[in-house]
Every structure is written in C-alpha cells, then in structure tokens.
Design a protein around this motif. Structure first.
Motif, PDB file in Angstrom:
ATOM      1  N   GLY A 157     109.027 -10.789  -1.263  1.00 50.77           N
ATOM      2  CA  GLY A 157     108.887 -10.810   0.237  1.00 50.77           C
ATOM      3  C   GLY A 157     108.994  -9.295   0.800  1.00 50.77           C
ATOM      4  O   GLY A 157     108.976  -8.160  -0.175  1.00 50.77           O
ATOM      5  N   ASP A 158     109.287  -9.277   2.029  1.00 47.83           N
ATOM      6  CA  ASP A 158     109.233  -7.921   2.623  1.00 47.83           C
ATOM      7  C   ASP A 158     110.582  -7.214   2.478  1.00 47.83           C
ATOM      8  O   ASP A 158     110.735  -6.060   2.763  1.00 47.83           O
ATOM      9  N   GLY A 159     111.722  -7.960   1.945  1.00 48.16           N
ATOM     10  CA  GLY A 159     113.004  -7.299   1.752  1.00 48.16           C
ATOM     11  C   GLY A 159     113.832  -7.590   3.180  1.00 48.16           C
ATOM     12  O   GLY A 159     113.317  -7.891   4.044  1.00 48.16           O
ATOM     13  N   HIS A 160     114.999  -7.184   3.051  1.00 51.53           N
ATOM     14  CA  HIS A 160     115.903  -7.006   4.204  1.00 51.53           C
ATOM     15  C   HIS A 160     116.020  -8.390   4.730  1.00 51.53           C
ATOM     16  O   HIS A 160     116.292  -8.697   5.814  1.00 51.53           O
ATOM     17  N   ASP A 161     115.832  -9.393   3.954  1.00 52.74           N
ATOM     18  CA  ASP A 161     116.227 -10.853   4.425  1.00 52.74           C
ATOM     19  C   ASP A 161     117.753 -11.258   4.461  1.00 52.74           C
ATOM     20  O   ASP A 161     118.396 -10.644   3.929  1.00 52.74           O
ATOM     21  N   LEU A 162     117.954 -11.835   5.654  1.00 50.76           N
ATOM     22  CA  LEU A 162     119.352 -12.084   6.217  1.00 50.76           C
ATOM     23  C   LEU A 162     120.152 -12.978   5.008  1.00 50.76           C
ATOM     24  O   LEU A 162     121.168 -12.654   4.646  1.00 50.76           O
ATOM     25  N   ASP A 213     115.878  -4.552  -0.651  1.00 49.40           N
ATOM     26  CA  ASP A 213     114.812  -4.170  -0.006  1.00 49.40           C
ATOM     27  C   ASP A 213     113.462  -4.555  -0.323  1.00 49.40           C
ATOM     28  O   ASP A 213     113.506  -5.546  -1.618  1.00 49.40           O
ATOM     29  N   GLU A 214     112.158  -4.332  -0.266  1.00 48.16           N
ATOM     30  CA  GLU A 214     111.068  -4.899  -0.679  1.00 48.16           C
ATOM     31  C   GLU A 214     110.891  -4.606  -2.193  1.00 48.16           C
ATOM     32  O   GLU A 214     110.147  -5.094  -3.006  1.00 48.16           O
ATOM     33  N   GLY A 235     113.223  -4.686  -4.371  1.00 50.13           N
ATOM     34  CA  GLY A 235     114.559  -5.175  -5.049  1.00 50.13           C
ATOM     35  C   GLY A 235     115.730  -4.730  -5.338  1.00 50.13           C
ATOM     36  O   GLY A 235     116.529  -4.907  -6.161  1.00 50.13           O
ATOM     37  N   GLN A 236     115.675  -3.460  -4.710  1.00 48.97           N
ATOM     38  CA  GLN A 236     116.961  -2.538  -4.732  1.00 48.97           C
ATOM     39  C   GLN A 236     117.974  -3.171  -3.366  1.00 48.97           C
ATOM     40  O   GLN A 236     117.497  -3.513  -2.515  1.00 48.97           O
ATOM     41  N   ILE A 237     119.143  -2.784  -3.643  1.00 44.92           N
ATOM     42  CA  ILE A 237     120.068  -3.026  -2.566  1.00 44.92           C
ATOM     43  C   ILE A 237     119.749  -2.089  -1.207  1.00 44.92           C
ATOM     44  O   ILE A 237     119.593  -1.069  -1.489  1.00 44.92           O
ATOM     45  N   ALA A 238     119.761  -2.887  -0.147  1.00 47.28           N
ATOM     46  CA  ALA A 238     119.330  -1.969   0.927  1.00 47.28           C
ATOM     47  C   ALA A 238     120.436  -1.189   1.779  1.00 47.28           C
ATOM     48  O   ALA A 238     120.844  -1.379   2.632  1.00 47.28           O
ATOM     49  N   THR A 239     120.357   0.107   1.108  1.00 49.38           N
ATOM     50  CA  THR A 239     121.436   1.078   1.334  1.00 49.38           C
ATOM     51  C   THR A 239     121.014   1.489   2.713  1.00 49.38           C
ATOM     52  O   THR A 239     121.873   2.304   3.451  1.00 49.38           O
TER      53      THR A 239
END
Length: 305
Positions: A200-205, A238-239, A241-245
């Motif tokens: 998906g677009d990432g940053h899912d809760l 994030d989108e 697949g990296q941890i959204a720092t």
C-alpha cells in the motif's frame, strides 16, 4: 508478526502485522533460544513452524540433552514432543519418532517463567524493561525503550533489541477486569522482514498492536478508574517497506468531544495510553493523523463508527 505472552485475564487480542493471528504452542512462551548464546541486547526469535504436530525446537532439544543421555539414548536421534496438557514450561515429555514407547521427561532449568508484576507499574526505562521481562518470561537486558506513554496507573512501551527486533509491552496493575492487561508481544520476524511484507501507500496506523479502547464507565471493584482507556503501540512503515523515520507524531481526535491527544513517533515507533476520565458514553469514532516534523500530512485514518 509477534508472539504474545500475557499474564492477565483480560487483554486485547493481538494480530500480526498482516492481520493474521500468530501461532502458539505449548512450549512457545520460551520465546528466545538459549539466552546465554546471545550478547546482551541481541535477540533470537522463537520460530515454531513444525512440519508435523509435535516437532520440537532447538531450545527444547538442547535442554533435554542431559536427560536423554542419562536415559541411555542418543540425543541426535529424531525426537518429537509428546503433546499433552500435562506439559508445562519447565516439564516436557519427548519421544523417539520411530518408537513412541521410548520417552524422556525433560526438566528445563533455564526457563524464565512469565508472571504478573505488582503495582506500581514502572514508568522509567529500567523499570519498564524489568517488568516487561517478568511478564514475557524474557530477559530484556541490553534492550532499549524507544518510546513509552504512561497514564491511568499503566504504561505502553516499545522495546528495541540491538539487532533489529521490536517488542511491544502493555502494563497496568494486575486484577483489573478492563483496560489493557499485562501483555508483551515478542517478535518472530525482524523489522526488515516485517518491512518486506508491507503493502500500500505506507504509514498505516496499524502496527504490531492496534489502537484499542475500553469503556470503564460500568466499572467494578477491580477497575478503580472510570471513563475510557485507549491504548496501543506499533511501528510505521513507508511505501518502500522501510521504517517511517519521517513520521514525528500521531494526533488522535475523538469525535464525541473533539478532544485531541498528541502521541510522539520515535524512529517510526509509537506507544499510546490515553485516559479519558469524563468520557461516559459508549466507545465512538476517532481520527488519527500521522504527520512529519513540519506538520505535513503523511497519512490519516478514521475508525469505523
């Protein structure tokens, strides 16, 4: 994906990051392999994916070696676990795969037994690691508390190993029949492995543990606070697949009153424990906005009505 260990009778159901329920076995609470084999802060996940029911793991095979030798048998033989409700974390019975009449009872001495922790619930890093370790039956020495939030006599915390694994801990006084309970989610997959499963677009809760609410208005003697308690923790990806720092905060807004609560995001991880003492209605909708350092919108989510 996570392995859940809990000591309280009431706890939130925990799902893996892909929405599935992680499997557990009679011996799964001994989550790490031999703790002495890893340097402080490193983690070896317990993986129980048998090809057939009863297959034992390396931790049990190592722990049973002395008993197998004492019984005059070969530790290198193909041993399987005898599935029985009499098994405990410290006592396991194994048998030869090719001759089930050959059985050995193993008494494991190095198992840390999960247990409830008494109040007060710790809010400092060292205390959180100690109490979460007691509940999980795991030694968190060398781990760090990335973020935590305390409220209503309890705490939510995100713990990080030194080799890329994340655990989630929820603590409140024992005996409550509402709220979060005492639960620790130990990782089965590393942060990198979990990232590869993201879509998906990432940053899912939704992370390893979702955001849950408990209505405390109809309280009993075992839940000494009123209102609503909301709690949860997780990791944002994030989108790619990296941890959204790039995420810095989550703003939760509750529809019934418009109350807003800001939850910090630290290195992509968040932990929230929010007490709404004056919220006497049934649990309602909330909106979560994930923002970057400048306040820019990264993602938003509205809970079902």
């Amino acid at each position: 994906m996570a392995l859940t260990v809990g000591c309280a009778p009431v706890a939130s159901e925990t799902l893996a990051s892909d929405g599935s329920r992680p499997g557990r076995s009679a011996i799964s609470k001994s989550a790490a392999a031999d703790p002495a084999a890893d340097p402080a802060g490193a983690y070896t996940p317990f993986v129980y994916e048998p090809e057939f029911p009863g297959e034992i793991n390396s931790h049990l095979a190592t722990g049973c070696r002395d008993e197998i030798l004492a019984a005059g048998h070969d530790p290198a033989a193909d041993w399987v676990l005898v599935l029985s409700n009499r098994n405990t974390l410290r006592r396991q019975v194994i048998a030869r795969r090719d001759d089930e009449a050959v059985r050995v009872e193993c008494r494991l001495q190095d198992v840390i037994l999960p247990r409830n922790v008494p109040e007060p619930i710790a809010t400092d890093d060292s205390g959180i690691l100690l109490q979460c370790g007691s509940v999980a039956g795991h030694d968190f020495t060398g781990w760090s508390v990335l973020t935590s939030m305390a409220a209503a006599q309890g705490v939510e915390a995100v713990l990080a190993s030194t080799n890329g694994y994340t655990a989630y801990c929820s603590l409140q006084p024992p005996g409550w029949d509402s709220g979060s309970g005492q639960v620790v989610d130990l990782p089965v997959l590393s942060d990198v492995q979990l990232g590869r499963r993201q879509s998906g677009d990432g940053h899912d809760l939704v992370g390893e543990r979702s955001f849950n609410g408990s209505s405390l208005s109809i309280k009993t003697a075992h839940t000494p606070i009123a209102g609503q308690l909301w709690h949860g923790s997780g990791t944002l990806y994030d989108e790619r697949g990296q941890i959204a720092t790039d995420a810095r905060r989550i703003v939760f807004t509750f529809a019934d009153t418009g109350e807003r609560f800001v939850v910090p995001v630290v290195r992509g991880r968040w932990a929230a424990r929010i007490h709404r003492p004056d919220a006497t209605r049934a649990l309602g909708q909330y909106r979560a906005v994930i923002a970057d350092r400048a306040g820019g919108l990264l993602s938003e989510y509205t809970s079902p009505p």
